[in-house]
Design a protein around this motif. Structure first.
Motif, PDB file in Angstrom:
ATOM      1  N   UNK A  32     -11.099  11.513  -1.137  1.00 20.34           N
ATOM      2  CA  UNK A  32     -10.079  12.105  -0.285  1.00 20.34           C
ATOM      3  C   UNK A  32      -9.972  11.344   1.035  1.00 20.34           C
ATOM      4  N   UNK A  33     -11.135  10.912   1.552  1.00 14.65           N
ATOM      5  CA  UNK A  33     -11.120  10.144   2.810  1.00 14.65           C
ATOM      6  C   UNK A  33     -10.391   8.816   2.609  1.00 14.65           C
ATOM      7  N   UNK A  42      -6.918   7.450   4.339  1.00  9.65           N
ATOM      8  CA  UNK A  42      -6.837   6.162   5.053  1.00  9.65           C
ATOM      9  C   UNK A  42      -5.703   5.309   4.502  1.00  9.65           C
ATOM     10  N   UNK A  43      -5.639   5.257   3.135  1.00 11.11           N
ATOM     11  CA  UNK A  43      -4.571   4.463   2.523  1.00 11.11           C
ATOM     12  C   UNK A  43      -3.192   5.021   2.868  1.00 11.11           C
ATOM     13  N   UNK A  44      -3.114   6.349   2.883  1.00  9.58           N
ATOM     14  CA  UNK A  44      -1.826   6.968   3.231  1.00  9.58           C
ATOM     15  C   UNK A  44      -1.421   6.602   4.649  1.00  9.58           C
ATOM     16  N   UNK A  47       2.773   0.691   7.756  1.00  9.01           N
ATOM     17  CA  UNK A  47       3.604  -0.404   7.229  1.00  9.01           C
ATOM     18  C   UNK A  47       5.067   0.002   7.192  1.00  9.01           C
ATOM     19  N   UNK A  48       5.329   1.186   6.765  1.00  9.15           N
ATOM     20  CA  UNK A  48       6.690   1.670   6.680  1.00  9.15           C
ATOM     21  C   UNK A  48       7.320   1.750   8.058  1.00  9.15           C
TER      22      UNK A  48
END
Length: 463
Positions: A443-444, A448-450, A456-457
């Motif tokens: 979940x961590x 982080x990836x989210x 980036x977006x």
């Protein structure tokens, strides 16, 4: 062992899941515990039954041994003599006249206010010439009575008030002296003075004083056997009891009787009948116990269907065989004669019924044959009960030992299962704790990836 965090990340009730898994894996142990409970109840019941068989062995063996039915009663034709049975009694009849009753020697002194001589010394001389000297601390009659009572003379002393002195008006007393034991040998002469004075002839007899008296002369009880015949014989006793005047019988004389008193010892049919009844009752107790605990009872299941529940002894071949053998040991004919001929009957319920009247009638008709049949039955019962209950090789004793071994083995397995289940719980807790940790890490990483993707977006939209 890892620290469990119950559903912190996954939302799972991991404790409930682990408990369910342990419950499923502990079913064999639960079945073993149930088996131990039922087997323990069976062993307890068998031990109680075995105790009854052992008691029956002792009871029956006592009747079966030589002389086991030598049961007598003692009777007397007059209250002048009381007869009492002892060991080794035999049938007999005696005619006795009571000529004398045993009595204790007793004397009383003349009236006095204190002991008339100093020092206050008395000497008692018995029939056999033995002497006992008694010295009081003072001339007080209380002190003299105390000294006599606590001496080895075998005499009790009591001070008795006897009015006033006619001249001085002082209160006077007498000493009453009585031998503690009856019989001629315990008669005595009381002297004022020491043993040396008695030996020198200078002492004074207590009963020589005016007003003193011999109240009773010590004497033995006396009875006469076969009075008026050429075999007439007198017997004496220091007490009123004549021990073993005949084999196994003691008599106590209560009053004089010139007329002969008939004392007899005869077989007691009532005691023999009671012994036979007690034996049948003891057998019935065992038969009834086995029957009750072997009965199958009807019932209903949880779904309402009919069911049957067996007793503790249902299907126990050892106990069933013991019941059959015990019943046969009583009911099998003796020399072609049925035990019913002496009142030991069988019933439709498979137990015994004892007819005391029938036994008494058989005993009155032929006591020897009746006792022989009863002893044969008792011997068979004793042998059967011993073969069942003997602590070393008895059939039921061995069955108890075998079943106890099974229980001990099951208890060992139950303990092993406790260890196994404890280890299994620890293993499952470690697995689920690690699962929560790994899910937390994932979940961590997802968060982080989210966040990176979102950055980036945002950068792309500004271009």
């Amino acid at each position: 062992m890892g620290m469990g965090i119950d559903g912190l990340t996954s939302g799972l009730d991991t404790t409930a899941i682990i408990n369910a898994l342990i419950a499923a894996e502990s079913r064999p142990q639960t079945l073993m515990k149930g088996k131990v409970t039922s087997d323990t109840a069976l062993v307890t019941a068998m031990q109680a039954l075995n105790t009854k068989f052992a008691s029956l062995t002792t009871q029956a063996a006592a009747l079966a041994k030589p002389g086991g039915l030598d049961m007598y009663q003692a009777t007397s034709s007059s209250d002048a003599i009381t007869a009492k049975l002892g060991s080794g009694a035999q049938s007999t009849s005696l005619d006795l006249s009571v000529n004398k009753l045993a009595q204790a020697h007793s004397v009383v002194s003349a009236p006095m206010t204190e002991w008339p001589a100093t020092p206050a010394v008395m000497t008692f001389v018995k029939t056999d010439g033995s002497k006992t000297e008694v010295t009081a601390e003072t001339g007080s009659l209380d002190d003299m009575a105390y000294a006599i009572n606590h001496s080895a003379a075998g005499i009790s002393a009591v001070k008795i008030a006897s009015g006033k002195d006619a001249v001085t008006g002082a209160t006077q007393y007498r000493l009453q002296l009585t031998a503690k034991d009856t019989g001629e040998a315990n008669a005595f002469t009381a002297h004022q003075g020491s043993i040396a004075d008695v030996d020198a002839g200078t002492s004074t007899k207590l009963t020589d004083a005016a007003g003193s008296a011999v109240l009773r002369t010590g004497q033995d009880a006396k009875v006469t056997l076969w009075a008026g015949t050429a075999a007439e014989q007198s017997i004496t006793s220091a007490s009123n009891t004549f021990a073993a005047i005949a084999p196994g019988i003691d008599i106590t004389v209560n009053k004089l009787s010139a007329d002969p008193v008939a004392v007899s010892v005869s077989r007691d049919a009532g005691k023999v009948t009671a012994a036979a009844k007690d034996l049948a009752s003891a057998v019935n107790v065992i038969l009834g116990s086995i029957f009750t605990q072997s009965t199958v009872t009807a019932g209903s299941g949880t779904d309402g269907s009919a069911s049957a529940k067996g007793g503790l002894f249902t299907g126990e071949s050892t106990i069933s065989d013991a019941k059959t053998k015990l019943f046969s040991s009583v009911t099998t004919p003796v020399n072609g004669l049925s035990p019913a001929s002496i009142g030991i009957n069988t019933t439709k319920n498979g137990d015994l019924a004892f007819d005391a009247d029938a036994f008494a009638a058989a005993y009155a008709k032929d006591p020897v044959a009746t006792e022989k049949m009863l002893q044969t039955i008792a011997s068979r019962v004793a042998d059967t009960a011993k073969a069942i209950s003997d602590p070393y090789d008895g059939a039921l004793s061995q069955r108890v030992k075998g079943q106890q071994s099974v229980i001990d083995d099951l208890n060992t397995q139950i303990v092993d299962w406790d260890t196994r289940l404890t280890n299994r719980r620890a293993s499952l807790q470690a697995v689920y704790t690690n699962l929560e940790v790994q899910l937390s890490k994932m979940q961590s990483q997802q968060s982080w990836l989210s966040a990176q993707i979102s950055s980036f977006d945002a950068a792309a939209s500004k271009k």
